[in-house]
Design a protein around this motif. Structure first.
Motif, PDB file in Angstrom:
ATOM      1  N   TRP A 181      -8.268  -4.501  37.883  1.00  0.00           N
ATOM      2  CA  TRP A 181      -9.184  -4.338  36.747  1.00  0.00           C
ATOM      3  C   TRP A 181     -10.636  -4.441  37.184  1.00  0.00           C
ATOM      4  O   TRP A 181     -11.505  -3.732  36.655  1.00  0.00           O
ATOM      5  N   HIS A 182     -10.937  -5.330  38.127  1.00  0.00           N
ATOM      6  CA  HIS A 182     -12.323  -5.535  38.538  1.00  0.00           C
ATOM      7  C   HIS A 182     -12.928  -4.290  39.208  1.00  0.00           C
ATOM      8  O   HIS A 182     -14.140  -4.227  39.406  1.00  0.00           O
ATOM      9  N   TRP A 183     -12.080  -3.308  39.527  1.00  0.00           N
ATOM     10  CA  TRP A 183     -12.547  -2.040  40.080  1.00  0.00           C
ATOM     11  C   TRP A 183     -12.578  -0.934  39.034  1.00  0.00           C
ATOM     12  O   TRP A 183     -12.936   0.206  39.362  1.00  0.00           O
ATOM     13  N   HIS A 184     -12.187  -1.166  37.791  1.00  0.00           N
ATOM     14  CA  HIS A 184     -11.840  -0.061  36.908  1.00  0.00           C
ATOM     15  C   HIS A 184     -13.001   0.891  36.613  1.00  0.00           C
ATOM     16  O   HIS A 184     -12.784   2.101  36.453  1.00  0.00           O
ATOM     17  N   LEU A 185     -14.225   0.393  36.555  1.00  0.00           N
ATOM     18  CA  LEU A 185     -15.352   1.284  36.266  1.00  0.00           C
ATOM     19  C   LEU A 185     -15.676   2.183  37.462  1.00  0.00           C
ATOM     20  O   LEU A 185     -15.948   3.382  37.298  1.00  0.00           O
ATOM     21  N   LEU A 186     -15.632   1.612  38.659  1.00  0.00           N
ATOM     22  CA  LEU A 186     -15.854   2.434  39.851  1.00  0.00           C
ATOM     23  C   LEU A 186     -14.696   3.415  40.033  1.00  0.00           C
ATOM     24  O   LEU A 186     -14.915   4.585  40.388  1.00  0.00           O
ATOM     25  N   ALA A 187     -13.471   2.966  39.786  1.00  0.00           N
ATOM     26  CA  ALA A 187     -12.319   3.863  39.904  1.00  0.00           C
ATOM     27  C   ALA A 187     -12.471   5.063  38.976  1.00  0.00           C
ATOM     28  O   ALA A 187     -12.227   6.213  39.369  1.00  0.00           O
ATOM     29  N   ALA A 188     -12.886   4.806  37.734  1.00  0.00           N
ATOM     30  CA  ALA A 188     -13.062   5.900  36.781  1.00  0.00           C
ATOM     31  C   ALA A 188     -14.143   6.873  37.253  1.00  0.00           C
ATOM     32  O   ALA A 188     -14.011   8.103  37.100  1.00  0.00           O
ATOM     33  N   GLU A 189     -15.211   6.338  37.823  1.00  0.00           N
ATOM     34  CA  GLU A 189     -16.292   7.194  38.319  1.00  0.00           C
ATOM     35  C   GLU A 189     -15.795   8.074  39.465  1.00  0.00           C
ATOM     36  O   GLU A 189     -16.113   9.282  39.523  1.00  0.00           O
TER      37      GLU A 189
ATOM     38  N   GLY B 218     -22.451  -5.914  64.615  1.00  0.00           N
ATOM     39  CA  GLY B 218     -23.494  -5.198  65.324  1.00  0.00           C
ATOM     40  C   GLY B 218     -24.070  -4.053  64.518  1.00  0.00           C
ATOM     41  O   GLY B 218     -24.501  -3.041  65.078  1.00  0.00           O
ATOM     42  N   VAL B 219     -24.098  -4.204  63.181  1.00  0.00           N
ATOM     43  CA  VAL B 219     -24.613  -3.136  62.321  1.00  0.00           C
ATOM     44  C   VAL B 219     -25.713  -3.672  61.418  1.00  0.00           C
ATOM     45  O   VAL B 219     -25.787  -4.864  61.130  1.00  0.00           O
ATOM     46  N   VAL B 220     -26.570  -2.760  60.977  1.00  0.00           N
ATOM     47  CA  VAL B 220     -27.548  -3.060  59.937  1.00  0.00           C
ATOM     48  C   VAL B 220     -26.930  -2.609  58.619  1.00  0.00           C
ATOM     49  O   VAL B 220     -26.620  -1.425  58.451  1.00  0.00           O
ATOM     50  N   PRO B 221     -26.703  -3.518  57.676  1.00  0.00           N
ATOM     51  CA  PRO B 221     -26.038  -3.115  56.435  1.00  0.00           C
ATOM     52  C   PRO B 221     -26.924  -2.246  55.559  1.00  0.00           C
ATOM     53  O   PRO B 221     -28.151  -2.317  55.620  1.00  0.00           O
ATOM     54  N   ASP B 222     -26.283  -1.436  54.752  1.00  0.00           N
ATOM     55  CA  ASP B 222     -26.986  -0.744  53.684  1.00  0.00           C
ATOM     56  C   ASP B 222     -27.153  -1.718  52.524  1.00  0.00           C
ATOM     57  O   ASP B 222     -26.382  -2.670  52.376  1.00  0.00           O
ATOM     58  N   GLU B 223     -28.149  -1.462  51.684  1.00  0.00           N
ATOM     59  CA  GLU B 223     -28.451  -2.404  50.607  1.00  0.00           C
ATOM     60  C   GLU B 223     -28.643  -1.683  49.279  1.00  0.00           C
ATOM     61  O   GLU B 223     -29.104  -0.550  49.239  1.00  0.00           O
ATOM     62  N   MET B 224     -28.260  -2.378  48.218  1.00  0.00           N
ATOM     63  CA  MET B 224     -28.481  -1.874  46.867  1.00  0.00           C
ATOM     64  C   MET B 224     -28.819  -3.046  45.965  1.00  0.00           C
ATOM     65  O   MET B 224     -28.619  -4.210  46.340  1.00  0.00           O
ATOM     66  N   ALA B 225     -29.339  -2.749  44.795  1.00  0.00           N
ATOM     67  CA  ALA B 225     -29.604  -3.800  43.823  1.00  0.00           C
ATOM     68  C   ALA B 225     -28.290  -4.291  43.237  1.00  0.00           C
ATOM     69  O   ALA B 225     -27.259  -3.626  43.298  1.00  0.00           O
ATOM     70  N   GLY B 226     -28.335  -5.520  42.676  1.00  0.00           N
ATOM     71  CA  GLY B 226     -27.170  -6.020  41.966  1.00  0.00           C
ATOM     72  C   GLY B 226     -26.625  -7.306  42.527  1.00  0.00           C
ATOM     73  O   GLY B 226     -27.036  -7.774  43.595  1.00  0.00           O
ATOM     74  N   GLY B 227     -25.692  -7.883  41.760  1.00  0.00           N
ATOM     75  CA  GLY B 227     -25.029  -9.105  42.153  1.00  0.00           C
ATOM     76  C   GLY B 227     -23.741  -8.834  42.910  1.00  0.00           C
ATOM     77  O   GLY B 227     -23.548  -7.747  43.466  1.00  0.00           O
TER      78      GLY B 227
ATOM     79  N   SER C 139     -21.267  -3.802  37.598  1.00  0.00           N
ATOM     80  CA  SER C 139     -22.622  -3.814  37.044  1.00  0.00           C
ATOM     81  C   SER C 139     -23.310  -2.448  37.119  1.00  0.00           C
ATOM     82  O   SER C 139     -24.141  -2.121  36.267  1.00  0.00           O
ATOM     83  N   ARG C 140     -22.988  -1.649  38.130  1.00  0.00           N
ATOM     84  CA  ARG C 140     -23.656  -0.347  38.317  1.00  0.00           C
ATOM     85  C   ARG C 140     -22.730   0.563  39.125  1.00  0.00           C
ATOM     86  O   ARG C 140     -23.024   0.895  40.280  1.00  0.00           O
ATOM     87  N   PRO C 141     -21.603   1.007  38.560  1.00  0.00           N
ATOM     88  CA  PRO C 141     -20.587   1.724  39.325  1.00  0.00           C
ATOM     89  C   PRO C 141     -21.022   3.075  39.864  1.00  0.00           C
ATOM     90  O   PRO C 141     -20.440   3.558  40.850  1.00  0.00           O
TER      91      PRO C 141
ATOM     92  N   LEU D 113     -20.284   5.748  48.451  1.00  0.00           N
ATOM     93  CA  LEU D 113     -18.989   6.054  49.062  1.00  0.00           C
ATOM     94  C   LEU D 113     -18.878   7.533  49.400  1.00  0.00           C
ATOM     95  O   LEU D 113     -18.378   7.904  50.473  1.00  0.00           O
ATOM     96  N   GLU D 114     -19.321   8.383  48.489  1.00  0.00           N
ATOM     97  CA  GLU D 114     -19.291   9.820  48.799  1.00  0.00           C
ATOM     98  C   GLU D 114     -20.190  10.149  49.981  1.00  0.00           C
ATOM     99  O   GLU D 114     -19.807  10.955  50.854  1.00  0.00           O
ATOM    100  N   GLY D 115     -21.362   9.533  50.036  1.00  0.00           N
ATOM    101  CA  GLY D 115     -22.264   9.774  51.151  1.00  0.00           C
ATOM    102  C   GLY D 115     -21.685   9.302  52.475  1.00  0.00           C
ATOM    103  O   GLY D 115     -21.790   9.994  53.500  1.00  0.00           O
ATOM    104  N   TYR D 116     -21.052   8.142  52.462  1.00  0.00           N
ATOM    105  CA  TYR D 116     -20.420   7.644  53.692  1.00  0.00           C
ATOM    106  C   TYR D 116     -19.316   8.613  54.145  1.00  0.00           C
ATOM    107  O   TYR D 116     -19.156   8.873  55.347  1.00  0.00           O
ATOM    108  N   GLY D 117     -18.545   9.098  53.183  1.00  0.00           N
ATOM    109  CA  GLY D 117     -17.472  10.029  53.531  1.00  0.00           C
ATOM    110  C   GLY D 117     -17.999  11.297  54.157  1.00  0.00           C
ATOM    111  O   GLY D 117     -17.456  11.787  55.152  1.00  0.00           O
ATOM    112  N   ARG D 118     -19.078  11.849  53.606  1.00  0.00           N
ATOM    113  CA  ARG D 118     -19.658  13.072  54.179  1.00  0.00           C
ATOM    114  C   ARG D 118     -20.166  12.817  55.589  1.00  0.00           C
ATOM    115  O   ARG D 118     -19.986  13.647  56.488  1.00  0.00           O
ATOM    116  N   ALA D 119     -20.823  11.675  55.795  1.00  0.00           N
ATOM    117  CA  ALA D 119     -21.358  11.361  57.121  1.00  0.00           C
ATOM    118  C   ALA D 119     -20.239  11.173  58.129  1.00  0.00           C
ATOM    119  O   ALA D 119     -20.356  11.604  59.286  1.00  0.00           O
ATOM    120  N   THR D 120     -19.154  10.548  57.720  1.00  0.00           N
ATOM    121  CA  THR D 120     -18.026  10.345  58.633  1.00  0.00           C
ATOM    122  C   THR D 120     -17.363  11.673  58.986  1.00  0.00           C
ATOM    123  O   THR D 120     -17.024  11.929  60.144  1.00  0.00           O
TER     124      THR D 120
END
Length: 244
Positions: A16-24, A210-219, A225-227, A234-241
């Motif tokens: 359930w805690h993923w449901h908004l991102l899953a729907a997106e 050994g990586v520099v993380p990506d960052e976004m706003a939010g808790g 909070s912002r799916p 995630l789509e951008g990471y997939g394209r880059a990979t």
């Protein structure tokens, strides 16, 4: 071929805690598998958590694992068992070989034991085991809530009501891998995360991956909070990979 995003929850959480991102992600044409781990089973450790993920993705290809929080201990085990294109850590713990999850906090120099205690109190209250003397941290969306402070009140309350009982078993056993898996890995942290503050996670990602993380706003729960933004990432990471 369509990417399958495999959403792996953190401690005391469920699909359930993923449901908004899953729907997106579904709305964008992707396949999504939201996994429920056996977190209430005192006989289940990290290996059994990985078993649950492997069973959920049986027969699927083009896998991107998305691991939240404590799932940083589970997702690498899955990578050792099935082909995975990409592993994305979201506000996640990063283990070292042989490390006991309960010892991770001290080993990484987590800056605030009080925040950890507040988080556990909030989870216990959500499980219905902390009804008396509930601290402010257990009030969903309150100023002291380390999880849901940036959610609308109704959503914060439901997110807290959805806590599951979390067995201590997986936190008491050493992480069984000898090394981090050889899978493309991205790390996404949230700048207003109270459980894992941004400066702390920047250091963890640098020292352990050994990586520099990506960052976004939010808790700590950006998938609620912002799916839209995690879906974009995630789509951008997939394209880059895929372009490598």
């Amino acid at each position: 071929m369509t990417t399958t995003f495999v959403l792996i929850p953190g401690a005391a959480c469920g699909s359930w805690h993923w449901h908004l991102l899953a729907a997106e992600l579904w709305a964008r044409g992707h396949e999504v598998v939201s996994v429920d781990l056996p977190c209430e089973d005192d006989a289940a450790g990290l290996e059994e958590y990985a078993d649950a993920v492997v069973a959920a993705v049986a027969g699927r290809r083009r896998l991107t694992l998305v691991a939240h929080s404590f799932a940083g201990f589970t997702a690498p085990l899955v990578c050792a068992r099935v082909p995975v294109d990409l592993l994305v850590l979201v506000a996640a713990m990063v283990p070292l070989p042989g490390e006991v999850p309960d010892e991770w906090w001290a080993a990484t120099g987590h800056p605030d034991a009080q925040v950890r205690r507040a988080g556990r109190a909030a989870q216990r209250a959500g499980e219905g085991t902390g009804a008396e003397g509930v601290p402010e941290a257990a009030v969903p969306g309150s100023a002291a809530d380390p999880f849901f402070q940036d959610l609308p009140p109704d959503l914060a309350a439901e997110a807290a009501a959805r806590w599951r009982r979390q067995s201590e078993t997986p936190a008491a056993r050493p992480w069984p891998m000898a090394a981090w898996p050889e899978v493309a890995t991205r790390f996404l942290l949230c700048r207003q995360d109270r459980l894992f503050p941004a400066p702390f996670l920047r250091a963890v990602a640098a020292e352990r991956l050994g990586v520099v993380p990506d960052e976004m706003a939010g808790g700590h729960f950006p998938m609620l909070s912002r799916p839209v933004e995690p879906a974009d990432r995630l789509e951008g990471y997939g394209r880059a990979t895929a372009a490598r």
